[in-house]
Design a protein around this motif. Structure first.
Motif, PDB file in Angstrom:
ATOM      1  N   LYS A  81       0.811  -1.219   0.000  1.00 24.52           N
ATOM      2  CA  LYS A  81       0.000   0.000   0.000  1.00 24.52           C
ATOM      3  C   LYS A  81       0.841   1.265   0.000  1.00 24.52           C
ATOM      4  O   LYS A  81       0.303   2.369  -0.121  1.00 24.52           O
ATOM      5  CB  LYS A  81      -0.938   0.018   1.220  1.00 24.52           C
ATOM      6  CG  LYS A  81      -1.961  -1.108   1.225  1.00 24.52           C
ATOM      7  CD  LYS A  81      -2.940  -0.974   0.074  1.00 24.52           C
ATOM      8  CE  LYS A  81      -4.019  -2.031   0.126  1.00 24.52           C
ATOM      9  NZ  LYS A  81      -4.956  -1.936  -1.010  1.00 24.52           N
TER      10      LYS A  81
ATOM     11  N   ASP B 279      -5.010   3.088   0.974  1.00 24.67           N
ATOM     12  CA  ASP B 279      -5.833   2.831  -0.208  1.00 24.67           C
ATOM     13  C   ASP B 279      -6.594   1.518  -0.055  1.00 24.67           C
ATOM     14  O   ASP B 279      -6.139   0.461  -0.492  1.00 24.67           O
ATOM     15  CB  ASP B 279      -4.919   2.780  -1.434  1.00 24.67           C
ATOM     16  CG  ASP B 279      -5.665   2.443  -2.710  1.00 24.67           C
ATOM     17  OD1 ASP B 279      -6.909   2.435  -2.676  1.00 24.67           O
ATOM     18  OD2 ASP B 279      -5.008   2.190  -3.730  1.00 24.67           O
TER      19      ASP B 279
ATOM     20  N   LEU C 116      -6.070   4.477  -5.343  1.00 27.35           N
ATOM     21  CA  LEU C 116      -6.742   5.473  -4.525  1.00 27.35           C
ATOM     22  C   LEU C 116      -6.814   6.819  -5.240  1.00 27.35           C
ATOM     23  O   LEU C 116      -7.817   7.533  -5.147  1.00 27.35           O
ATOM     24  CB  LEU C 116      -6.026   5.631  -3.177  1.00 27.35           C
ATOM     25  CG  LEU C 116      -6.684   6.574  -2.171  1.00 27.35           C
ATOM     26  CD1 LEU C 116      -8.094   6.113  -1.841  1.00 27.35           C
ATOM     27  CD2 LEU C 116      -5.847   6.669  -0.896  1.00 27.35           C
TER      28      LEU C 116
ATOM     29  N   PRO D 285     -12.565   2.937  -3.482  1.00 24.08           N
ATOM     30  CA  PRO D 285     -11.394   2.162  -3.910  1.00 24.08           C
ATOM     31  C   PRO D 285     -11.767   0.758  -4.366  1.00 24.08           C
ATOM     32  O   PRO D 285     -11.170   0.229  -5.304  1.00 24.08           O
ATOM     33  CB  PRO D 285     -10.514   2.138  -2.654  1.00 24.08           C
ATOM     34  CG  PRO D 285     -10.888   3.369  -1.900  1.00 24.08           C
ATOM     35  CD  PRO D 285     -12.364   3.526  -2.139  1.00 24.08           C
TER      36      PRO D 285
ATOM     37  N   ARG E 232       3.990   1.483  -4.634  1.00 20.59           N
ATOM     38  CA  ARG E 232       2.623   1.572  -5.143  1.00 20.59           C
ATOM     39  C   ARG E 232       2.535   0.966  -6.543  1.00 20.59           C
ATOM     40  O   ARG E 232       3.486   1.032  -7.327  1.00 20.59           O
ATOM     41  CB  ARG E 232       2.146   3.024  -5.196  1.00 20.59           C
ATOM     42  CG  ARG E 232       1.773   3.618  -3.837  1.00 20.59           C
ATOM     43  CD  ARG E 232       1.020   4.913  -4.057  1.00 20.59           C
ATOM     44  NE  ARG E 232       0.457   5.423  -2.807  1.00 20.59           N
ATOM     45  CZ  ARG E 232       0.754   6.596  -2.272  1.00 20.59           C
ATOM     46  NH1 ARG E 232       1.614   7.388  -2.866  1.00 20.59           N
ATOM     47  NH2 ARG E 232       0.184   6.985  -1.143  1.00 20.59           N
TER      48      ARG E 232
END
Length: 338
Positions: free
Chosen positions: A119, A139, A280, A290, A314
């Protein structure tokens, strides 16, 4: 990246997954049919021809399943949270095998490392208020955040409960495999020893080292990549074969246009046209949850409209221009050429 294909089922994912599917069979089947239909695949027909074994697979497991007071926390309808805790036990096997020797701090650290990896943000070990505020920025869906907060407040107790559920139901999985041996052996024998196009894209764009790829029967069309482990449904190739079997552009194009005809998916592709964006970021920009954004991205990945890459912890999605060019070529061939 190097991928090692293991033509076997992962007992942790299968056991935990069987519990989840057993407890939520109708809703999971409904979501699966909806996703297939969104990919211009006749969901009912595909299920009848390829996925009907699931009912017997789950039914045999249910005969030997041992209930637990904590099962609803882990195996409710929040699939995203289930994925997180399953991934943690798979990525850190000591959370099951050595859980009785671990401390709250040791378990908490593993959860934080995992969240930071997948995340891009760890909740930290500060006060309860600070941790809650950090989780709110992660997210994921709201119900996932709430369960994650509960998990982080008592990490050792929660993973002890999950380990207990797994251990007392592992025999149920072994029983289920034996009862479905002929069917599973046939499916595993037919499964290709190579990544599907979608999984190959994920490994190339996201993996940072060697990946062990397992087959999964309980999630037969799922493709899921963790840090060092990946799962490919034993029937995931059937989706690619279905698409490859459609040789006429007149048959392929309506499915592509159907994907683009969904306003949210169309807006997502417009959003990632100039630069890659993470889930996100896309959800906030489009004003959707999300979880909804993740659902759309799954369809866009399977349809090859987007590609992925991992940066700074990410996963970023960006437009696959080759697929757009292919679609334009189909349009020109049908409508502009005689």
């Amino acid at each position: 990246m190097e991928a090692e294909f293991r033509k076997e089922l992962h007992p942790v994912l299968e056991t935990l997954g069987l519990i989840l599917v057993m407890k939520n069979f109708n809703s999971i089947k409904s979501d699966l049919l909806r996703s297939l239909n969104e990919m211009e695949i006749d969901g009912e027909m595909f299920y009848e021809r390829n996925l009907s074994f699931l009912e017997n697979y789950v039914g045999e497991f249910e005969k030997k399943y041992i209930a637990d007071p904590k099962e609803d926390f882990f195996f409710g309808k929040c699939f995203e949270f289930f994925q997180m805790v399953s991934a943690l036990v798979i990525e850190y096997p000591e959370l099951e095998a050595e859980i009785d020797a671990l401390t709250d701090e040791a378990v908490l650290r593993k959860v934080e490392l995992f969240l930071e990896d997948v995340k891009g943000k760890a909740p930290g070990t500060g006060t309860m208020e600070e941790r809650f505020a950090a989780i709110q920025s992660i997210d994921c869906a709201e119900d996932t955040k709430w369960k994650l907060f509960m998990l982080l407040n008592h990490p050792l107790d929660q993973f002890r409960a999950l380990a207990r559920i797994y251990r007392k139901n592992r025999p149920a999985f072994d029983y289920t495999v034996e009862k479905n041996r002929e069917c599973l052996d046939a499916l595993l024998l037919a499964a290709p020893a190579e990544a599907s196009a979608t999984m190959g894209n994920l490994i190339a764009g996201v993996a940072e080292g060697p990946v062990a790829v397992y087959w999964t029967a309980v999630f037969p069309v799922m493709e899921w990549l963790l840090s060092h482990t990946a799962f490919q449904g034993i029937l995931a190739d059937k989706l690619d074969l279905h698409k490859k079997g459609i040789s006429d552009a007149r048959e392929i194009l309506p499915g592509m246009l159907k994907v683009l005809g969904d306003k949210s998916k169309f807006e997502i592709l417009c959003s990632v046209k100039e630069r890659g964006k993470y889930n996100l970021e896309i959800a906030k920009e489009l004003g959707i949850t999300p979880a909804t954004a993740s659902h759309h991205m799954g369809i866009l990945l399977s349809s090859h409209f987007v590609e992925v890459e991992k940066r700074e912890g990410r996963v970023y999605y960006h437009l696959n221009q080759d697929t757009v060019r292919e679609m334009i070529g189909f349009l020109e061939g049908i409508f502009l050429h005689s």
